[in-house]
Design a protein around this motif. Structure first.
Motif, short mmCIF file in Angstrom:
data_model
loop_
_atom_site.label_atom_id
_atom_site.label_comp_id
_atom_site.label_asym_id
_atom_site.label_seq_id
_atom_site.Cartn_x
_atom_site.Cartn_y
_atom_site.Cartn_z
N CYS A 1 51.32 28.18 48.36
CA CYS A 1 49.94 27.80 48.10
C CYS A 1 49.86 26.36 47.64
O CYS A 1 50.67 25.91 46.83
CB CYS A 1 49.36 28.72 47.04
SG CYS A 1 47.74 28.23 46.50
N ALA B 1 46.81 25.13 46.51
CA ALA B 1 45.61 25.06 45.69
C ALA B 1 44.47 24.32 46.38
O ALA B 1 43.84 23.45 45.82
CB ALA B 1 45.93 24.42 44.35
N CYS B 2 44.21 24.68 47.62
CA CYS B 2 43.14 24.00 48.35
C CYS B 2 41.79 24.66 48.11
O CYS B 2 40.76 24.14 48.51
CB CYS B 2 43.44 23.99 49.84
SG CYS B 2 43.30 25.61 50.58
N TYR B 3 41.78 25.81 47.47
CA TYR B 3 40.53 26.48 47.12
C TYR B 3 39.80 27.14 48.28
O TYR B 3 38.72 27.66 48.10
CB TYR B 3 39.55 25.50 46.45
CG TYR B 3 39.57 25.60 44.96
CD1 TYR B 3 40.31 24.69 44.21
CD2 TYR B 3 38.86 26.58 44.31
CE1 TYR B 3 40.34 24.77 42.84
CE2 TYR B 3 38.88 26.67 42.93
CZ TYR B 3 39.64 25.76 42.20
OH TYR B 3 39.67 25.85 40.86
N LEU B 4 40.37 27.10 49.48
CA LEU B 4 39.63 27.65 50.62
C LEU B 4 39.43 29.16 50.47
O LEU B 4 38.36 29.69 50.75
CB LEU B 4 40.37 27.37 51.93
CG LEU B 4 40.04 26.04 52.59
CD1 LEU B 4 40.84 25.90 53.86
CD2 LEU B 4 38.56 25.96 52.90
N CYS B 5 40.46 29.83 50.00
CA CYS B 5 40.34 31.28 49.85
C CYS B 5 39.26 31.61 48.84
O CYS B 5 38.44 32.51 49.04
CB CYS B 5 41.66 31.89 49.44
SG CYS B 5 42.44 31.09 48.05
N LEU C 1 51.16 36.29 46.89
CA LEU C 1 51.34 34.89 47.28
C LEU C 1 52.74 34.75 47.85
O LEU C 1 53.73 35.10 47.20
CB LEU C 1 51.18 33.98 46.06
CG LEU C 1 49.75 33.71 45.59
CD1 LEU C 1 49.77 32.84 44.37
CD2 LEU C 1 48.92 33.06 46.69
N PRO D 1 44.96 28.08 55.08
CA PRO D 1 45.56 27.23 56.11
C PRO D 1 47.08 27.25 56.06
O PRO D 1 47.74 26.87 57.01
CB PRO D 1 45.02 25.85 55.78
CG PRO D 1 44.75 25.90 54.32
CD PRO D 1 44.34 27.29 54.00
N ALA E 1 49.47 31.33 52.85
CA ALA E 1 50.09 31.53 51.54
C ALA E 1 49.65 32.83 50.90
O ALA E 1 50.45 33.54 50.30
CB ALA E 1 49.73 30.38 50.62
N ILE E 2 48.38 33.14 51.06
CA ILE E 2 47.92 34.40 50.47
C ILE E 2 47.94 35.47 51.56
O ILE E 2 47.52 35.23 52.69
CB ILE E 2 46.52 34.23 49.83
CG1 ILE E 2 46.18 35.46 48.98
CG2 ILE E 2 45.44 33.98 50.86
CD1 ILE E 2 45.04 35.21 48.03
N PHE F 1 46.74 31.44 39.03
CA PHE F 1 46.02 31.87 40.22
C PHE F 1 45.62 33.31 39.93
O PHE F 1 46.48 34.17 39.76
CB PHE F 1 46.97 31.80 41.42
CG PHE F 1 46.30 32.00 42.76
CD1 PHE F 1 46.08 30.92 43.59
CD2 PHE F 1 45.92 33.27 43.18
CE1 PHE F 1 45.49 31.09 44.83
CE2 PHE F 1 45.31 33.43 44.43
CZ PHE F 1 45.11 32.34 45.25
S1 SF4 Z 1 43.67 29.10 50.83
FE1 SF4 Z 1 45.86 29.46 50.74
S2 SF4 Z 1 46.68 27.51 50.17
FE2 SF4 Z 1 44.52 27.40 49.77
S3 SF4 Z 1 44.35 27.98 47.63
FE3 SF4 Z 1 44.10 29.82 48.78
S4 SF4 Z 1 46.14 30.66 48.91
FE4 SF4 Z 1 46.39 28.58 48.28
#
Ligand code: SF4
Ligand code: SF4
Lengths: 319, 151
Positions: free
Chosen positions: B59, B61-65, B49, B109, B112-113, B91
């Protein structure tokens, strides 16, 4: 008497001591022939690898599979070493001659022929289909190579007029190396020797890619190692014999005055043939079973019989 | 002709010549634990991260990943922070299941990861293969240092 005993001690010691370095050299040679570097980690350039292997093998659990014929299973590996050492004991190395025997050559051939019994005893006793198949292959392979080898040697013996290794070398010292008289016998003997010790390309009883491990599938630890001791000692013995029969054994420049030099010559000549087995192993794929028998029976057997006549004619003129 | 070839072992000897020649060529072995092949620039190793220059994580914490991941590797816990933003509590990346496809990285987006070039992460215990927030941030520091080195 004491002299013979010391010679015997020397030869048996040499055989047992030579095996680990030979396994190391084999792995190095095979590696370099495939552009790998072989063992590298234990000791400088991996020279202590055989010791590490030995320690590993000693401490391995010794498994006897259920349903195995216990007596034969335990007996087979020791049989392999035993037969090989018996063969080694009569082969003179230079002046070191433990058991001077009138029919030394015959004895060596007999002993190295029965060492293959170890393979099919192992195959029979392990109660495992792969081992069993390997045992059958070993048995068939004996039928394949033993005849041409016998006939090739017959030609040589006709030429030299003796089964005694000392006589054979003496003959060559006066008449020149055996290979010049008997190239066909040499080639046949060399190929049959590779088949005899079950080395690639005739490693059918071991056939890792087809039969798991072949006859030693069920073996572990020191018993497993014993098979390889037997195999490598056989290689050494047969290499010594080849250099005796065709390359004048311990004869060479200055060898009459300094017998030690003769020993060295003999070992060097044998060393080349040991290297040759590695070389063949790195080069050729395994023969298929029918191919092997075809070569042995349809080509080498008639050729070796024909060669006897050649030898007889030579013996008339030279002998 | 072919009979003569067979009788003189021409083909076999040719093969043996090649192996003998090869024996004196330099080896191509990389002695792995002592020498390593440097990973390629876009090599996908274990995750990290990324951090902002002020030391906070990127990050949000949008949960997209986690949504994107085909093998359900990523999971996170969050709370509402003081300023009303989402804040990570934990995480987790479960490396035992990850197939290193990189889809999580594509999805993020905020960039971050990311994936580091670490490929040696064998462990004796399976729990050590589940990376938590702190581990990932530590890896993030490593990643950013490495990126700077590469430039
Ligand atoms: S997609 Fe990126 S910003 Fe969103 S939770 Fe995962 S690491 Fe965090
Ligand atoms: S690399 Fe692929 S499998 Fe691994 S966490 Fe990311 S999306 Fe999931």
């Amino acid at each position: 008497m004491i002299e013979h005993f010391l010679s015997l001690l020397f030869i048996v010691g040499l055989m047992l001591v030579a095996v680990p370095p030979i396994t190391y050299l084999e792995r190095k040679v095979l590696g370099h022939m495939q552009q790998r570097s072989g063992p590298m980690v234990v000791g400088p350039h991996g020279v202590l690898q055989p010791i590490a292997d030995a320690i590993k093998l000693i401490f391995k659990e010794d498994v006897i599979p259920r349903g195995a014929d216990k007596l034969l299973f335990v007996f087979a590996p020791s049989f392999s070493v035993f037969a090989a050492l018996l063969a080694a004991s009569v082969v003179p190395i230079g002046f070191i001659n433990a058991v001077p025997m009138k029919s030394g050559l015959l004895f060596v051939m007999a002993m190295s022929a029965i060492s293959i019994y170890a393979f099919f005893l192992a195959g029979y006793s392990s109660n495992d289909k792969y081992s069993f198949l390997a045992g059958m292959r070993a048995a068939a392979q004996v039928l394949g190579y033993e005849l041409p080898m016998g006939f090739a040697l017959m030609a040589v013996v006709i030429l030299f007029g003796s089964f005694d290794f000392n006589e054979i070398v003496k003959w060559q010292q006066t008449h020149g190396w055996g290979i010049f008289y008997q190239p066909i016998a040499f080639v046949i003997f060399l190929i049959m020797m590779v088949a005899e010790v079950c080395r690639p390309p005739f490693d059918l009883p071991e056939g890792e890619s087809e039969l798991v491990g072949g006859f030693h599938t069920e073996y572990s630890g020191m018993r497993f190692a014993a098979f390889f001791f037997g195999e490598y000692i056989n290689i050494i013995v047969l290499s010594l014999v080849v250099s005796l029969l065709f390359f004048g054994g311990w004869s060479g420049p200055l060898a009459d005055k300094h017998p030690v030099l003769g020993v060295l010559y003999h070992l060097l000549k044998a060393g080349f043939f040991i290297f040759l087995t590695f070389w063949l192993r790195a080069t050729f794929p395994r023969y298929r079973f029918d191919q092997m028998l075809n070569i042995m029976w349809k080509i080498f057997l008639p050729l070796s019989i024909l060669n006897i006549f050649i030898a007889a004619v030579e013996a008339l003129f030279v002998g | 002709m072919s009979l003569l070839k067979k009788a003189t072992f021409t083909d076999l000897l040719k093969g043996m010549k090649i192996t003998l020649k090869t024996m004196f060529k330099p080896t191509v072995t990389v002695h792995y634990p002592f020498e390593k092949v440097p990973p390629r620039k876009r090599f996908r190793g274990i995750h990290a991260l990324k951090l902002n220059p002020d030391g906070s994580y990127r990050c949000e914490a949008c949960y997209l990943c986690a949504e994107m991941c085909p093998s359900n590797v990523i999971d996170m816990e969050m709370t509402e922070g003081k300023d009303g933003k989402k804040e990570l509590v934990d995480f987790t990346v479960d490396l035992t299941r990850c197939l290193f496809c990189g889809l999580c990285v594509e999805a993020c987006p905020r960039d971050a990861i990311v994936m580091t070039d670490i490929y040696e992460f064998s462990q004796y215990s399976i729990d050590k293969l589940i990376l938590h927030k702190e581990d990932l941030l530590e890896l993030g520091r490593y990643y950013q240092k490495r990126q700077r080195e590469r430039k």
